[in-house]
Design a protein around this motif. Structure first.
Motif, short mmCIF file in Angstrom:
data_model
loop_
_atom_site.label_atom_id
_atom_site.label_comp_id
_atom_site.label_asym_id
_atom_site.label_seq_id
_atom_site.Cartn_x
_atom_site.Cartn_y
_atom_site.Cartn_z
N ASN A 1 3.71 5.76 -5.55
CA ASN A 1 3.71 5.70 -7.02
C ASN A 1 2.54 6.47 -7.62
O ASN A 1 2.59 6.87 -8.79
CB ASN A 1 3.66 4.25 -7.49
CG ASN A 1 4.95 3.50 -7.21
OD1 ASN A 1 6.02 4.10 -7.14
ND2 ASN A 1 4.86 2.19 -7.05
N SER A 2 1.47 6.65 -6.84
CA SER A 2 0.27 7.32 -7.35
C SER A 2 0.32 8.84 -7.21
O SER A 2 -0.27 9.56 -8.03
CB SER A 2 -0.97 6.80 -6.61
OG SER A 2 -1.13 5.40 -6.79
N PHE A 3 1.03 9.33 -6.19
CA PHE A 3 1.05 10.77 -5.94
C PHE A 3 2.48 11.26 -5.74
O PHE A 3 3.32 10.55 -5.19
CB PHE A 3 0.22 11.11 -4.69
CG PHE A 3 -1.18 10.58 -4.73
CD1 PHE A 3 -2.13 11.15 -5.56
CD2 PHE A 3 -1.55 9.49 -3.95
CE1 PHE A 3 -3.43 10.66 -5.60
CE2 PHE A 3 -2.83 8.99 -3.99
CZ PHE A 3 -3.79 9.57 -4.82
N THR A 4 2.71 12.48 -6.19
CA THR A 4 4.03 13.09 -5.99
C THR A 4 3.98 14.20 -4.95
O THR A 4 5.02 14.62 -4.44
CB THR A 4 4.57 13.66 -7.31
OG1 THR A 4 3.62 14.63 -7.83
CG2 THR A 4 4.75 12.56 -8.34
N GLU B 1 -2.02 16.58 -5.19
CA GLU B 1 -2.56 15.54 -6.06
C GLU B 1 -3.53 14.64 -5.28
O GLU B 1 -4.51 14.15 -5.84
CB GLU B 1 -1.42 14.71 -6.65
CG GLU B 1 -0.57 15.48 -7.66
CD GLU B 1 0.53 14.61 -8.25
OE1 GLU B 1 0.65 13.44 -7.83
OE2 GLU B 1 1.28 15.11 -9.12
N ARG C 1 0.83 -1.21 0.00
CA ARG C 1 0.00 0.00 0.00
C ARG C 1 0.86 1.26 0.00
O ARG C 1 0.54 2.24 -0.67
CB ARG C 1 -0.93 0.00 1.22
CG ARG C 1 -2.05 -1.03 1.15
CD ARG C 1 -3.13 -0.73 2.16
NE ARG C 1 -2.61 -0.74 3.52
CZ ARG C 1 -2.62 -1.79 4.31
NH1 ARG C 1 -3.14 -2.94 3.87
NH2 ARG C 1 -2.14 -1.74 5.53
N SER D 1 -7.45 14.10 -6.27
CA SER D 1 -8.03 12.76 -6.42
C SER D 1 -9.25 12.59 -5.52
O SER D 1 -10.26 12.01 -5.92
CB SER D 1 -6.98 11.69 -6.09
OG SER D 1 -7.52 10.39 -6.23
N ALA E 1 2.23 1.76 -3.47
CA ALA E 1 1.18 2.24 -4.38
C ALA E 1 0.87 3.71 -4.12
O ALA E 1 0.64 4.49 -5.06
CB ALA E 1 -0.09 1.40 -4.18
N LEU E 2 0.90 4.11 -2.86
CA LEU E 2 0.64 5.50 -2.50
C LEU E 2 1.71 6.42 -3.07
O LEU E 2 1.42 7.46 -3.67
CB LEU E 2 0.57 5.64 -0.98
CG LEU E 2 0.25 7.03 -0.41
CD1 LEU E 2 -1.11 7.48 -0.88
CD2 LEU E 2 0.31 7.00 1.11
N GLU F 1 -4.70 8.55 3.89
CA GLU F 1 -3.66 8.41 2.87
C GLU F 1 -2.75 9.64 2.86
O GLU F 1 -1.53 9.52 2.68
CB GLU F 1 -4.31 8.21 1.50
CG GLU F 1 -4.95 6.84 1.32
CD GLU F 1 -5.40 6.60 -0.10
OE1 GLU F 1 -5.33 7.55 -0.92
OE2 GLU F 1 -5.82 5.46 -0.40
N TYR G 1 -9.08 9.32 2.28
CA TYR G 1 -8.05 10.20 1.71
C TYR G 1 -7.30 10.96 2.80
O TYR G 1 -6.11 11.27 2.63
CB TYR G 1 -8.69 11.17 0.72
CG TYR G 1 -8.80 10.60 -0.67
CD1 TYR G 1 -7.71 10.63 -1.55
CD2 TYR G 1 -9.97 9.99 -1.10
CE1 TYR G 1 -7.81 10.09 -2.82
CE2 TYR G 1 -10.07 9.45 -2.36
CZ TYR G 1 -8.99 9.50 -3.22
OH TYR G 1 -9.08 8.94 -4.48
#
Length: 203
Positions: A95-98, A102, A89, A106, A92-93, A188, A185
């Protein structure tokens, strides 16, 4: 000479009896389902369903088998799985946001459809409630005049009440979804800050 041979034979026989009395015979099943018997168990089958033959009878094999250790090993496996899933997880977190913006974008995109449904249900509830109120007013007016209330009016009131109740339930479900998305969110975003080595956001 004869006595010496007899003594030697007796001793050998006694030793054999003692050895057989102490020897243990095990039964185990391999990966192919084939049953085997022997005095030792291959290491790869040590923790499988194994039985000990005792005077021709099968008893559970408990020796050299630590149940506590097995449970601890199983627990460690579960902990390893949880740690692996947590790492997945986190990757993935990252890799999904910089950045945090962002994550906010989302979240807002995920909320757009839910908020649209909430607005729609709110409007429908208002309209359905007006219809129900009008039906009740008609029923009350007929009752004051002493007129009989037709079955069709009663059916319309029942249908209108059920519609309002259903729309209200749908509205509440979407409101719960909205709160769940916001909470997910928020977690996250907090985890993203931790992974980036930033201080937690002020509440």
């Amino acid at each position: 000479m004869i006595k010496s041979k007899l003594l030697l034979a007796t001793f050998a026989l006694s030793a054999a009896v003692c050895f057989n009395a102490e020897a243990k015979l095990y039964k185990w099943v391999d990966k192919s389902g084939v049953t085997h018997y022997g005095e030792t168990i291959p290491p790869e089958y040590a923790n499988r369903d194994t039985k000990q033959l005792n005077n021709g009878r099968i008893t559970d094999r408990n020796e050299n088998f630590d149940t506590t250790k097995q449970q601890a090993t199983k627990q460690e496996t579960e902990e390893e799985k949880a740690a692996k899933e947590a790492r997945r997880r986190d990757e993935a977190l990252l890799n999904s946001f910089t950045n945090e913006n962002e994550i906010d974008l989302s979240r807002d995109r995920s909320l757009m459809q839910i908020e649209a449904r909430i607005n729609s249900f709110t409007t429908l509830i208002t309209s359905a409630q007006v219809t129900l109120d009008d039906l009740h007013k008609e029923s009350d007016a007929r009752t004051k005049k002493g007129w009989k209330i037709p079955q069709s009016l009663t059916d319309d009131i029942t249908e209108a009440e059920e519609r309002v109740a259903k729309l209200q339930k749908d509205l509440e479900n979407n409101q719960k979804q909205s709160e769940a998305v916001k909470e997910r969110y928020a977690k996250e975003k907090q985890r993203f800050r931790e992974l980036k080595g930033k201080a937690p956001a002020a509440k």
